[in-house]
Design a protein around this motif. Sequence first.
Motif, PDB file in Angstrom:
ATOM      1  N   THR A  95       7.356 -19.331  -0.075  1.00  0.00           N
ATOM      2  CA  THR A  95       7.855 -18.397   0.933  1.00  0.00           C
ATOM      3  C   THR A  95       9.362 -18.234   0.789  1.00  0.00           C
ATOM      4  N   ASP A  96       9.811 -16.976   0.880  1.00  0.00           N
ATOM      5  CA  ASP A  96      11.258 -16.721   0.866  1.00  0.00           C
ATOM      6  C   ASP A  96      11.782 -17.021   2.271  1.00  0.00           C
ATOM      7  N   LEU A  97      12.517 -18.124   2.397  1.00  0.00           N
ATOM      8  CA  LEU A  97      12.924 -18.594   3.725  1.00  0.00           C
ATOM      9  C   LEU A  97      13.793 -17.564   4.442  1.00  0.00           C
ATOM     10  N   GLY A  98      14.704 -16.894   3.667  1.00  0.00           N
ATOM     11  CA  GLY A  98      15.594 -15.905   4.277  1.00  0.00           C
ATOM     12  C   GLY A  98      14.788 -14.767   4.896  1.00  0.00           C
ATOM     13  N   ILE A 120      10.671 -21.755  -0.472  1.00  0.00           N
ATOM     14  CA  ILE A 120      10.146 -23.079  -0.107  1.00  0.00           C
ATOM     15  C   ILE A 120       8.620 -22.976  -0.097  1.00  0.00           C
ATOM     16  N   CYS A 121       7.953 -24.105  -0.354  1.00  0.00           N
ATOM     17  CA  CYS A 121       6.489 -24.126  -0.265  1.00  0.00           C
ATOM     18  C   CYS A 121       6.139 -24.711   1.087  1.00  0.00           C
ATOM     19  N   HIS A 146       6.983 -31.621   5.648  1.00  0.00           N
ATOM     20  CA  HIS A 146       7.316 -30.792   4.472  1.00  0.00           C
ATOM     21  C   HIS A 146       8.290 -31.514   3.542  1.00  0.00           C
ATOM     22  N   ASP A 147       8.419 -32.819   3.703  1.00  0.00           N
ATOM     23  CA  ASP A 147       9.363 -33.624   2.894  1.00  0.00           C
ATOM     24  C   ASP A 147      10.804 -33.197   3.118  1.00  0.00           C
ATOM     25  N   LEU A 180      18.155 -27.627   9.098  1.00  0.00           N
ATOM     26  CA  LEU A 180      16.835 -27.956   8.535  1.00  0.00           C
ATOM     27  C   LEU A 180      16.964 -27.896   7.015  1.00  0.00           C
ATOM     28  N   ARG A 181      16.626 -28.989   6.354  1.00  0.00           N
ATOM     29  CA  ARG A 181      16.698 -29.000   4.883  1.00  0.00           C
ATOM     30  C   ARG A 181      15.293 -29.230   4.331  1.00  0.00           C
ATOM     31  N   LEU A 182      14.916 -28.368   3.375  1.00  0.00           N
ATOM     32  CA  LEU A 182      13.588 -28.481   2.768  1.00  0.00           C
ATOM     33  C   LEU A 182      13.726 -28.345   1.258  1.00  0.00           C
ATOM     34  N   PRO A 183      12.841 -28.980   0.500  1.00  0.00           N
ATOM     35  CA  PRO A 183      12.934 -28.817  -0.962  1.00  0.00           C
ATOM     36  C   PRO A 183      12.559 -27.394  -1.379  1.00  0.00           C
TER      37      PRO A 183
END
Length: 491
Positions: free
Chosen positions: A305-308, A334-335, A422-423, A439-442
């Motif tokens: 998914t395009d987070l923006g 992000i997945c 979501h790790d 929020l930080r996601l891989p």
Amino acid sequence: MNWYPTSFRARRTLATGVVAALVCIGVSLLFLLFAGGKEADRSQALATGTWNRVVPLVRQGPLPSVLHDGKGVAIQVLDAHNQVVSATRQLVGKPPMATFRSTSEDVRAARVLCPPAGLKGCMTVVSYKIYQLDGVWLLYLAVPVIPWYGDTTALLLAIGVSLLVVTMMTAWAFRDLTKVLLPVNAIRMELAEITATGLHRRVPVPGKYEEIKCLAETANDTLDRLEGAYQQLRRFTSDASHDLRSPITAMRAQLEEALMYPRDTDWPKMTEAVLTGVERLQAIVTDLLALARLDAGAPLLRDATDLGRLVGAELSRRTYRVKIVKDLGRNVFICCDRLRIIRVLVNLLDNAERHATSQITVGVRADGQTATLEVLDDGAGIAVEHREMVFDRFTRLDASRDRDAGGTGLGLAIAREIAEAHDGTLTIEDSERGARFVLRLPVCDPPPAVDPDDFSETRSPSAGADDGEDRPRPPARESWTISNARGGGTS
Ligand SMILES: Nc1ncnc2c1ncn2[C@@H]1O[C@H](COP(=O)(O)OP(=O)(O)OP(=O)(O)O)[C@@H](O)[C@H]1O
Ligand SMILES: [Mg+2]
């Protein structure tokens, strides 16, 4: 029945005793064989010495009828006619002690006779041929039989030393193991006594034995965590019961009053008030259910998914009472389980809107392999000492209670659980003004082709989505601020 002991100490002690016994038997055998060899050599030397002494006497002649018995050797000298011409004292007047002689060229022959004639017990009899002018004379010597172990003293010495060594080794192993296992026993007893009411107790940490020290420290760390989790669970249970009881009590009072004065009751107003309470109960129960499912590690959907774009779509779906400043980077993939990430975003935006003075800034960017979403407001912010606390379940700071009585205090707890599922992480970081949630996601690889309408079809929790796990959204109610936060009504 199992004869082998199950106790570690007993097994080790037994094993040490067996090993010590085997070693002692081996060493004793070597020692006794050596002693036996030495004794046999000595006996041989005695016989040879006697032969050296007697043969010159025979050659010189005439022999005395009684020979001096050197060192306990019984001697007989027989002439060419097999008549005893000389003997040591104990054999005087007795027949020849043996009848055998060397049949070969060898002058010497030996046999064990039990007993030789005229003597007692088993003895090694050695026969020597002495060539004289009148024929072959015989010299018989009888010496005690030498056993393989030499003599009884050597045997008793070997047995005594072996028993002593085996006993000492076994006792040492038992004492040492008892000493080592003492702290283990203390740890076991302490653990056995720890119950839910004594979770503050800790096992003793021994000063020595590094391994047992590590075991005790690990057990104490585990007890720390258990105590923390147990306290959290207790707090959670009491907070949940309190939060559930409050609206129930209020609704009951309203209903009782209405039943008592039915004519004076404004029924539509009363029904609306009770409905508000029911909605609040529903919100709490749905949040608790969502948390329970997250706690149970329910599997997540993982769509690239395009987070923006996801954030942009959510922002444009609703209006705010404050100004929204967007800085949404594109192609930050992000997945994720989109509905859950939207749920995090909705809670952050609701909180920010509730606390902002005039502006909320929402940013999305990629920091290396990490996608970052920031929600920053220009409100009073959150004091450093409260920045972890607000993620605890049912935590609401006093300022928020004044601002909005409808919040459950579960939003950030759910948001953090979703981030971690979501790790990723969800934290509050320093900012010049207001609260800054990060929020930080891989990041993950983009999908082969991204459909521009992808997110428009994603039903948002704020749009009344029901992903089967999140709460069903109550209808938007102007009188209830939380319905905006959860129900996503426009404001
Ligand atoms: N942007 C913010 N500025 C100041 N305080 C905040 C902000 N966001 C959250 N808080 C504090 O953290 C608390 C917990 O927030 P959380 O979202 O978990 O619960 P809530 O918003 O009160 O209820 P809900 O479960 O409906 O979200 C809030 O009650 C508030 O005191
Ligand atoms: Mg909230």
